[in-house]
Design a protein around this motif. Sequence first.
Motif, PDB file in Angstrom:
ATOM      1  N   LEU A   1     -63.302 -51.579 -99.244  1.00 61.29           N
ATOM      2  CA  LEU A   1     -62.373 -52.429 -99.974  1.00 61.29           C
ATOM      3  C   LEU A   1     -60.981 -51.810 -99.997  1.00 61.29           C
ATOM      4  O   LEU A   1     -60.830 -50.607-100.211  1.00 61.29           O
ATOM      5  CB  LEU A   1     -62.839 -52.633-101.415  1.00 61.29           C
ATOM      6  N   ARG A   2     -59.986 -52.643 -99.783  1.00 71.36           N
ATOM      7  CA  ARG A   2     -58.581 -52.262 -99.893  1.00 71.36           C
ATOM      8  C   ARG A   2     -57.995 -52.998-101.083  1.00 71.36           C
ATOM      9  O   ARG A   2     -58.029 -54.222-101.170  1.00 71.36           O
ATOM     10  CB  ARG A   2     -57.821 -52.645 -98.626  1.00 71.36           C
ATOM     11  N   TYR A   3     -57.434 -52.261-102.055  1.00 71.56           N
ATOM     12  CA  TYR A   3     -56.751 -52.816-103.215  1.00 71.56           C
ATOM     13  C   TYR A   3     -55.256 -52.589-103.027  1.00 71.56           C
ATOM     14  O   TYR A   3     -54.823 -51.474-102.701  1.00 71.56           O
ATOM     15  CB  TYR A   3     -57.180 -52.099-104.495  1.00 71.56           C
ATOM     16  N   GLU A   4     -54.451 -53.614-103.255  1.00 73.98           N
ATOM     17  CA  GLU A   4     -53.003 -53.444-103.128  1.00 73.98           C
ATOM     18  C   GLU A   4     -52.273 -54.436-104.016  1.00 73.98           C
ATOM     19  O   GLU A   4     -52.734 -55.565-104.232  1.00 73.98           O
ATOM     20  CB  GLU A   4     -52.560 -53.612-101.671  1.00 73.98           C
ATOM     21  N   LEU A   5     -51.124 -54.006-104.519  1.00 76.33           N
ATOM     22  CA  LEU A   5     -50.278 -54.862-105.333  1.00 76.33           C
ATOM     23  C   LEU A   5     -49.745 -55.995-104.469  1.00 76.33           C
ATOM     24  O   LEU A   5     -49.259 -55.764-103.349  1.00 76.33           O
ATOM     25  CB  LEU A   5     -49.136 -54.034-105.908  1.00 76.33           C
ATOM     26  N   ALA A   6     -49.864 -57.236-104.940  1.00 83.22           N
ATOM     27  CA  ALA A   6     -49.462 -58.382-104.122  1.00 83.22           C
ATOM     28  C   ALA A   6     -49.191 -59.576-105.020  1.00 83.22           C
ATOM     29  O   ALA A   6     -49.554 -59.598-106.200  1.00 83.22           O
ATOM     30  CB  ALA A   6     -50.550 -58.720-103.100  1.00 83.22           C
ATOM     31  N   GLU A   7     -48.561 -60.585-104.442  1.00 79.91           N
ATOM     32  CA  GLU A   7     -48.265 -61.822-105.160  1.00 79.91           C
ATOM     33  C   GLU A   7     -49.321 -62.900-104.904  1.00 79.91           C
ATOM     34  O   GLU A   7     -49.499 -63.795-105.715  1.00 79.91           O
ATOM     35  CB  GLU A   7     -46.892 -62.355-104.734  1.00 79.91           C
ATOM     36  N   ALA A   8     -50.001 -62.824-103.749  1.00 79.53           N
ATOM     37  CA  ALA A   8     -50.941 -63.893-103.388  1.00 79.53           C
ATOM     38  C   ALA A   8     -51.868 -63.397-102.297  1.00 79.53           C
ATOM     39  O   ALA A   8     -51.677 -62.322-101.721  1.00 79.53           O
ATOM     40  CB  ALA A   8     -50.172 -65.126-102.907  1.00 79.53           C
ATOM     41  N   LEU A   9     -52.853 -64.210-102.013  1.00 82.98           N
ATOM     42  CA  LEU A   9     -53.740 -63.934-100.898  1.00 82.98           C
ATOM     43  C   LEU A   9     -52.975 -64.062 -99.584  1.00 82.98           C
ATOM     44  O   LEU A   9     -52.008 -64.815 -99.483  1.00 82.98           O
ATOM     45  CB  LEU A   9     -54.914 -64.923-100.895  1.00 82.98           C
ATOM     46  N   THR A  10     -53.416 -63.325 -98.592  1.00 82.70           N
ATOM     47  CA  THR A  10     -52.843 -63.461 -97.258  1.00 82.70           C
ATOM     48  C   THR A  10     -53.259 -64.799 -96.675  1.00 82.70           C
ATOM     49  O   THR A  10     -54.442 -65.169 -96.745  1.00 82.70           O
ATOM     50  CB  THR A  10     -53.330 -62.328 -96.338  1.00 82.70           C
ATOM     51  N   GLU A  11     -52.329 -65.509 -96.123  1.00 82.51           N
ATOM     52  CA  GLU A  11     -52.634 -66.809 -95.542  1.00 82.51           C
ATOM     53  C   GLU A  11     -53.509 -66.631 -94.307  1.00 82.51           C
ATOM     54  O   GLU A  11     -53.140 -65.935 -93.359  1.00 82.51           O
ATOM     55  CB  GLU A  11     -51.345 -67.544 -95.146  1.00 82.51           C
ATOM     56  N   ALA A  12     -54.684 -67.241 -94.323  1.00 83.85           N
ATOM     57  CA  ALA A  12     -55.615 -67.120 -93.200  1.00 83.85           C
ATOM     58  C   ALA A  12     -55.172 -68.020 -92.046  1.00 83.85           C
ATOM     59  O   ALA A  12     -54.537 -69.052 -92.245  1.00 83.85           O
ATOM     60  CB  ALA A  12     -57.018 -67.508 -93.647  1.00 83.85           C
ATOM     61  N   THR A  13     -55.507 -67.599 -90.828  1.00 83.21           N
ATOM     62  CA  THR A  13     -55.277 -68.438 -89.657  1.00 83.21           C
ATOM     63  C   THR A  13     -56.326 -69.536 -89.633  1.00 83.21           C
ATOM     64  O   THR A  13     -57.533 -69.264 -89.628  1.00 83.21           O
ATOM     65  CB  THR A  13     -55.358 -67.605 -88.370  1.00 83.21           C
ATOM     66  N   ARG A  14     -55.894 -70.765 -89.641  1.00 80.96           N
ATOM     67  CA  ARG A  14     -56.813 -71.898 -89.707  1.00 80.96           C
ATOM     68  C   ARG A  14     -56.804 -72.657 -88.388  1.00 80.96           C
ATOM     69  O   ARG A  14     -55.749 -72.845 -87.776  1.00 80.96           O
ATOM     70  CB  ARG A  14     -56.426 -72.839 -90.851  1.00 80.96           C
ATOM     71  N   ALA A  15     -57.975 -73.099 -87.969  1.00 75.67           N
ATOM     72  CA  ALA A  15     -58.077 -73.889 -86.744  1.00 75.67           C
ATOM     73  C   ALA A  15     -57.613 -75.319 -87.013  1.00 75.67           C
ATOM     74  O   ALA A  15     -57.993 -75.909 -88.031  1.00 75.67           O
ATOM     75  CB  ALA A  15     -59.518 -73.889 -86.243  1.00 75.67           C
ATOM     76  N   PRO A  16     -56.801 -75.887 -86.133  1.00 77.23           N
ATOM     77  CA  PRO A  16     -56.324 -77.260 -86.353  1.00 77.23           C
ATOM     78  C   PRO A  16     -57.441 -78.278 -86.151  1.00 77.23           C
ATOM     79  O   PRO A  16     -58.102 -78.299 -85.104  1.00 77.23           O
ATOM     80  CB  PRO A  16     -55.220 -77.424 -85.303  1.00 77.23           C
ATOM     81  N   LEU A  17     -57.658 -79.111 -87.154  1.00 78.20           N
ATOM     82  CA  LEU A  17     -58.684 -80.154 -87.101  1.00 78.20           C
ATOM     83  C   LEU A  17     -58.039 -81.485 -87.455  1.00 78.20           C
ATOM     84  O   LEU A  17     -57.490 -81.639 -88.546  1.00 78.20           O
ATOM     85  CB  LEU A  17     -59.813 -79.825 -88.078  1.00 78.20           C
ATOM     86  N   TRP A  18     -58.132 -82.431 -86.540  1.00 77.28           N
ATOM     87  CA  TRP A  18     -57.608 -83.776 -86.756  1.00 77.28           C
ATOM     88  C   TRP A  18     -58.778 -84.721 -86.964  1.00 77.28           C
ATOM     89  O   TRP A  18     -59.659 -84.828 -86.102  1.00 77.28           O
ATOM     90  CB  TRP A  18     -56.734 -84.218 -85.572  1.00 77.28           C
TER      91      TRP A  18
END
Length: 248
Positions: A78-95
Amino acid sequence: MTGIRITITRTAGSAPRDAGTQMMVWADRIDGTIGGGALEWAAMARAREMLATGQTAFDETVALGPALGQCCGGSVRLRYELAEALTEATRAPLWIYGAGHVGRALVDILAPLPTWAITWVDTGADRFPEVPEGVTQLVAAEPARVVPHAPKDGHHLILTYSHVVDLALCDAVLRRGFASAGVIGSATKWARFRTRLGALGHSAEAIARIACPIGDPALGKHPQALAIGVAHAMLGSVQNAALGDKAG
């Protein structure tokens, strides 16, 4: 508001979530989950201790069996770090084309997952229910005309109210290129579509890349059952692709 972001950076053996999973912890709330249970409660306590003492970063390896009395038998880093939000995950484009019963069931299942960046297409704004947060609503009188705006590595699910619209979308998707595509329908419908798509100039090999029928017949034809089968297949295909990338 600043909190502590917890990231699973490595796993070994049996673990509740995969590497890359994150959660945010503030003094009074959380966002996300790294698996729940004793691991998560201990991590939340550590994160809140960091907030109280001003510590900004910390790493630890947790053996789930000896340290927490879990039956998993694995370990997580586990990595703990001071942050404002979750890291935005790379999402696959789905139409997703069609906001009828099956389209709505699919969006309900898929939208909460971090896997997909969903664009939801139909012919009128009044055809949509309330669109979930994070889903892009796109109104197009002729849905096939928006397909060239989709990425060439996009995933497509064609679920409209019209066979004519479905056929036009299949033609457009084949011309655009795609990672995966599926269209709702019966074996009889797809036999007719294959003939018509061939007449439009598409090869049998290209046409065969489109899945039809979609879903799992064993689950039945109820919209939610169909959506569950489709979602299961799509999650499996994305997972297999990710494993292939890692192997390469």
